[in-house]
Design a protein around this motif. Structure first.
Motif, PDB file in Angstrom:
ATOM      1  N   LYS A  77      39.811 -15.941 -24.916  1.00 34.54           N
ATOM      2  CA  LYS A  77      39.214 -15.185 -23.815  1.00 34.54           C
ATOM      3  C   LYS A  77      39.276 -16.004 -22.530  1.00 34.54           C
ATOM      4  N   ALA A  78      39.011 -17.293 -22.653  1.00 34.65           N
ATOM      5  CA  ALA A  78      39.076 -18.162 -21.482  1.00 34.65           C
ATOM      6  C   ALA A  78      40.494 -18.195 -20.914  1.00 34.65           C
ATOM      7  N   MET A  79      41.480 -18.267 -21.786  1.00 37.69           N
ATOM      8  CA  MET A  79      42.861 -18.299 -21.312  1.00 37.69           C
ATOM      9  C   MET A  79      43.219 -17.004 -20.601  1.00 37.69           C
ATOM     10  N   ALA A  80      42.711 -15.887 -21.084  1.00 36.07           N
ATOM     11  CA  ALA A  80      43.005 -14.599 -20.459  1.00 36.07           C
ATOM     12  C   ALA A  80      42.407 -14.521 -19.053  1.00 36.07           C
ATOM     13  N   VAL A  81      41.124 -14.828 -18.921  1.00 33.98           N
ATOM     14  CA  VAL A  81      40.493 -14.670 -17.609  1.00 33.98           C
ATOM     15  C   VAL A  81      40.985 -15.710 -16.609  1.00 33.98           C
ATOM     16  N   LEU A  82      41.307 -16.920 -17.073  1.00 32.64           N
ATOM     17  CA  LEU A  82      41.802 -17.936 -16.150  1.00 32.64           C
ATOM     18  C   LEU A  82      43.258 -17.686 -15.761  1.00 32.64           C
ATOM     19  N   SER A  83      44.033 -17.092 -16.676  1.00 33.70           N
ATOM     20  CA  SER A  83      45.419 -16.749 -16.337  1.00 33.70           C
ATOM     21  C   SER A  83      45.459 -15.660 -15.274  1.00 33.70           C
TER      22      SER A  83
ATOM     23  N   SER B  31      62.424 -10.106 -26.255  1.00 32.97           N
ATOM     24  CA  SER B  31      60.985 -10.303 -26.385  1.00 32.97           C
ATOM     25  C   SER B  31      60.680 -11.134 -27.623  1.00 32.97           C
ATOM     26  N   GLN B  32      59.720 -12.045 -27.510  1.00 37.13           N
ATOM     27  CA  GLN B  32      59.294 -12.845 -28.649  1.00 37.13           C
ATOM     28  C   GLN B  32      58.125 -12.200 -29.384  1.00 37.13           C
ATOM     29  N   LEU B  33      57.254 -11.545 -28.636  1.00 39.38           N
ATOM     30  CA  LEU B  33      56.097 -10.859 -29.202  1.00 39.38           C
ATOM     31  C   LEU B  33      56.015  -9.464 -28.599  1.00 39.38           C
ATOM     32  N   THR B  34      55.482  -8.513 -29.364  1.00 38.90           N
ATOM     33  CA  THR B  34      55.284  -7.170 -28.804  1.00 38.90           C
ATOM     34  C   THR B  34      54.446  -7.245 -27.546  1.00 38.90           C
ATOM     35  N   THR B  35      53.325  -7.944 -27.618  1.00 42.32           N
ATOM     36  CA  THR B  35      52.489  -8.215 -26.450  1.00 42.32           C
ATOM     37  C   THR B  35      52.396  -9.732 -26.289  1.00 42.32           C
ATOM     38  N   PRO B  36      52.834 -10.290 -25.157  1.00 39.29           N
ATOM     39  CA  PRO B  36      52.850 -11.754 -25.002  1.00 39.29           C
ATOM     40  C   PRO B  36      51.445 -12.353 -24.978  1.00 39.29           C
ATOM     41  N   GLU B  37      51.379 -13.664 -25.165  1.00 41.65           N
ATOM     42  CA  GLU B  37      50.128 -14.379 -24.953  1.00 41.65           C
ATOM     43  C   GLU B  37      49.661 -14.119 -23.530  1.00 41.65           C
ATOM     44  N   SER B  38      48.355 -14.134 -23.305  1.00 49.51           N
ATOM     45  CA  SER B  38      47.812 -13.758 -22.001  1.00 49.51           C
ATOM     46  C   SER B  38      48.389 -14.586 -20.860  1.00 49.51           C
TER      47      SER B  38
ATOM     48  N   ILE C  63      43.312 -10.873 -31.151  1.00 54.61           N
ATOM     49  CA  ILE C  63      43.213 -12.267 -30.701  1.00 54.61           C
ATOM     50  C   ILE C  63      43.178 -12.372 -29.173  1.00 54.61           C
ATOM     51  N   ASN C  64      42.724 -11.297 -28.519  1.00 56.32           N
ATOM     52  CA  ASN C  64      42.350 -11.333 -27.104  1.00 56.32           C
ATOM     53  C   ASN C  64      43.488 -11.674 -26.141  1.00 56.32           C
TER      54      ASN C  64
ATOM     55  N   ASP D  15      40.184  -2.729 -39.928  1.00 50.44           N
ATOM     56  CA  ASP D  15      40.329  -3.752 -38.892  1.00 50.44           C
ATOM     57  C   ASP D  15      41.520  -3.429 -37.986  1.00 50.44           C
ATOM     58  N   TYR D  16      42.625  -3.024 -38.596  1.00 53.78           N
ATOM     59  CA  TYR D  16      43.833  -2.648 -37.843  1.00 53.78           C
ATOM     60  C   TYR D  16      43.549  -1.486 -36.897  1.00 53.78           C
ATOM     61  N   PHE D  17      42.913  -0.452 -37.418  1.00 53.13           N
ATOM     62  CA  PHE D  17      42.617   0.743 -36.628  1.00 53.13           C
ATOM     63  C   PHE D  17      41.626   0.428 -35.510  1.00 53.13           C
ATOM     64  N   TYR D  18      40.620  -0.370 -35.811  1.00 55.39           N
ATOM     65  CA  TYR D  18      39.642  -0.735 -34.793  1.00 55.39           C
ATOM     66  C   TYR D  18      40.324  -1.433 -33.609  1.00 55.39           C
ATOM     67  N   CYS D  19      41.213  -2.367 -33.926  1.00 60.24           N
ATOM     68  CA  CYS D  19      41.916  -3.082 -32.854  1.00 60.24           C
ATOM     69  C   CYS D  19      42.818  -2.138 -32.060  1.00 60.24           C
ATOM     70  N   LYS D  20      43.515  -1.252 -32.747  1.00 55.20           N
ATOM     71  CA  LYS D  20      44.404  -0.307 -32.068  1.00 55.20           C
ATOM     72  C   LYS D  20      43.649   0.551 -31.052  1.00 55.20           C
ATOM     73  N   ARG D  21      42.505   1.075 -31.457  1.00 58.47           N
ATOM     74  CA  ARG D  21      41.844   2.040 -30.589  1.00 58.47           C
ATOM     75  C   ARG D  21      41.074   1.398 -29.440  1.00 58.47           C
ATOM     76  N   GLN D  22      41.107   0.068 -29.339  1.00 58.10           N
ATOM     77  CA  GLN D  22      40.507  -0.571 -28.182  1.00 58.10           C
ATOM     78  C   GLN D  22      41.238  -0.205 -26.889  1.00 58.10           C
ATOM     79  N   LEU D  23      42.481   0.231 -27.020  1.00 57.81           N
ATOM     80  CA  LEU D  23      43.223   0.665 -25.833  1.00 57.81           C
ATOM     81  C   LEU D  23      42.502   1.811 -25.129  1.00 57.81           C
ATOM     82  N   ILE D  24      41.892   2.684 -25.905  1.00 58.53           N
ATOM     83  CA  ILE D  24      41.186   3.826 -25.311  1.00 58.53           C
ATOM     84  C   ILE D  24      40.062   3.347 -24.402  1.00 58.53           C
TER      85      ILE D  24
END
Length: 516
Positions: free
Chosen positions: A108-114, A173-180, A209-210, A240-249
């Motif tokens: 989380k720290a890496m995301a907000v500081l990036s 691409s190395q990851l579907t969604t890159p590190e923050s 993993i934020n 767990d998979y579904f919970y993470c997916k629907r965070q986009l909403i």
């Protein structure tokens, strides 16, 4: 692609402290081996001129993030030997650093500081994000083709297959969604390149993993949900998979949801509870569906869009280059998303008609007239939809499928593939597909042991040889499906991306040489 240099940013330690405090992430500072809650005056205005989580790329002005399950203290020690003075971690380390910043959650720290370091580039772009078990890449490409007409090619995209930060040049691409940290660096590069829109795929891992912590999208699209990525190192359960997916909403300003998705009622309920404006699409015409699509009789590639009110002005007829009814749904989701950020109906019609996707529904003809389909289908639903479509197109011939399964992740797919092959396949040629650290023979055996019925099974570990074998045994009425790799030009073996020509290139070369 030749990467453009993003102008170096900087951030004061005081700004970093304030940012972490605002997010309630800061635990303490370590200065001269002492733990304290304030920064010394001498460090307040010190500038961080680079941020990194790679201990091999640090200087005295770098803030180094100690993150990851495989992180070792020796990485930090070597970085300090190379001149590093500033680190941030969840764990205090006994090292001779000028400053240690200890936080409650390093990701989380890496995301907000990036975000802060790269001057919040997300606020300078229209952000469109797709999630779903299948179809993300295809829908993302559809959206880019449409918006290229709207913006005169000012659309950046991060996708599973290829990414572009200038709208023209693509890189793997190395990851579907890159590190923050990488994500915001890429966004900043897109802004530097004068891009106006930014399309991306958001994986379940990105929320788990934020990687996208604190990021909100102008438009979020939820395509579908079926079990996938269930393994000890990804998601322990479907819940767990579904919970993470629907965070986009919850992190979209407007959300688009597929009415045919499993658990649609829960998705709709979440959008309602979060007070997120919602547009629903699907094949059915009813009160719950805002936009519906139907195939035009006599032309499997053409379809009609209908809406009772049509606030986006996209009602009409459209034609695809890609086969399969599932791609019409992907196209409609892309049209709705594009219209919300400025596209016209004409843009949608042109973009959809021109759109191609590397490794998706690519078609070749063998010398004996057997059709050869190359597709990235790599989970239960995408493989089932693909084989069902091909079976319908070739009802009198055999369905010959070349397939493997990835190593070190998504272990549940192996049994899923067995189920689809048992239902729809006639010949299964099991082969290698990014085995990573696993033995490909073991992976193939795990697929084979669950295949039932009269499916003929062969194992040919060399993927190029497996493709050659499929083409060799095919008859004129048959269809050959090369599933899983698509346009991917690497095989992940161990920790190395090993060059691989790609399924389409291999099949095309075999066909061409056999003509001589």
């Amino acid at each position: 692609m030749k990467r453009l240099e993003v102008k170096k940013m900087s951030l004061s330690l005081k700004s970093i402290r304030d940012c972490l405090l605002q997010e309630n992430l800061l635990k303490e500072f370590i200065v001269a081996e002492k733990w304290q809650l304030t920064l010394p005056d001498s460090l307040d205005n010190r500038l961080v001129k680079d941020i990194s989580y790679d201990s091999r790329t640090v200087t005295s002005d770098t803030l180094f993030f100690c993150k990851g399950l495989n992180f070792k203290e020796e990485y930090l020690e070597k970085a300090i030997q190379s001149g590093l003075e500033l680190y941030i971690s969840e764990t205090p380390y006994d090292v001779p650093a000028t400053l240690g910043i200890i936080v409650t959650d390093i990701r989380k720290a890496m995301a907000v500081l990036s975000m802060a370091f790269y001057d919040y580039p997300q606020n300078k772009l229209k952000l469109i994000a797709f999630t779903g078990t299948k179809g993300k890449t295809t829908a993302a490409y559809f959206t880019k083709y449409i918006l290229d007409h709207t913006t005169n090619n000012k659309v950046a995209m991060l996708s599973t297959m290829n990414s572009t930060l200038d709208g023209k040049n693509y890189f793997k691409s190395q990851l579907t969604t890159p590190e923050s940290l990488d994500l915001y660096r890429m966004m900043a590069e897109a802004v530097k390149n004068e891009m106006s829109h930014f399309i991306m795929e958001v994986s379940s891992q990105a929320y788990k993993i934020n990687r996208v912590y604190g990021l909100f999208f102008d438009v979020g699209i939820f395509l579908n949900i079926t079990p996938d990525h269930i393994s000890p190192i990804e998601h322990p359960t479907f819940d767990d998979y579904f919970y993470c997916k629907r965070q986009l909403i919850a992190h979209s300003k407007t959300v688009i949801i597929n009415h045919e998705s499993d658990y649609f009622s829960l998705l709709k309920e979440m959008a309602t509870l979060k007070q997120v404006p919602m547009i629903v699409y699907g094949t059915e015409k009813n009160e719950a569906v805002d936009y519906s699509y139907q195939t035009i009789p006599g032309d499997s590639l053409s379809f009609t869009i209908r809406s009772a009110k049509d606030p986006l002005n996209i009602n009409g007829n459209y034609r695809l280059l890609l086969g399969g009814d599932f791609n019409k749904g992907n196209a409609l989701s892309a049209m709705i998303a594009s219209s919300l950020v400025g596209a016209t109906q004409k843009d949608c019609q042109k973009g959809i008609q021109e759109a191609t996707v590397p490794g998706r529904m690519e078609l070749l003809t063998n010398n004996n007239n057997a059709k050869v389909y190359v597709d990235y289908a790599h989970n239960y639903d995408s493989l089932k939809n693909l084989l069902a479509y091909v079976k319908e197109e070739h009802p009198t011939g055999r369905l010959i499928v070349v397939i493997g399964s990835t190593g070190n992740k998504a272990i549940s797919r192996r049994k899923d593939f067995s189920k689809v092959l048992s239902e729809l396949g006639d010949v299964a040629i099991l082969t290698t597909d990014d085995p990573a650290d696993e033995d490909p023979i073991t992976i193939c055996k795990q697929i084979e042991e669950h295949i039932t019925g009269d499916v003929k099974i062969r194992t040919v570990l060399d993927r190029a040889e497996a493709i050659a074998e499929a083409l060799r045994i095919s008859q004129p009425e048959d269809a050959v499906v090369l599933a899983g790799k698509g346009a991917d030009q690497f095989q992940k073996i161990g920790g190395i991306d090993t060059p691989y020509p790609g399924d389409y290139q291999i099949a095309e070369s075999i066909i061409w040489h056999s003509k001589k």
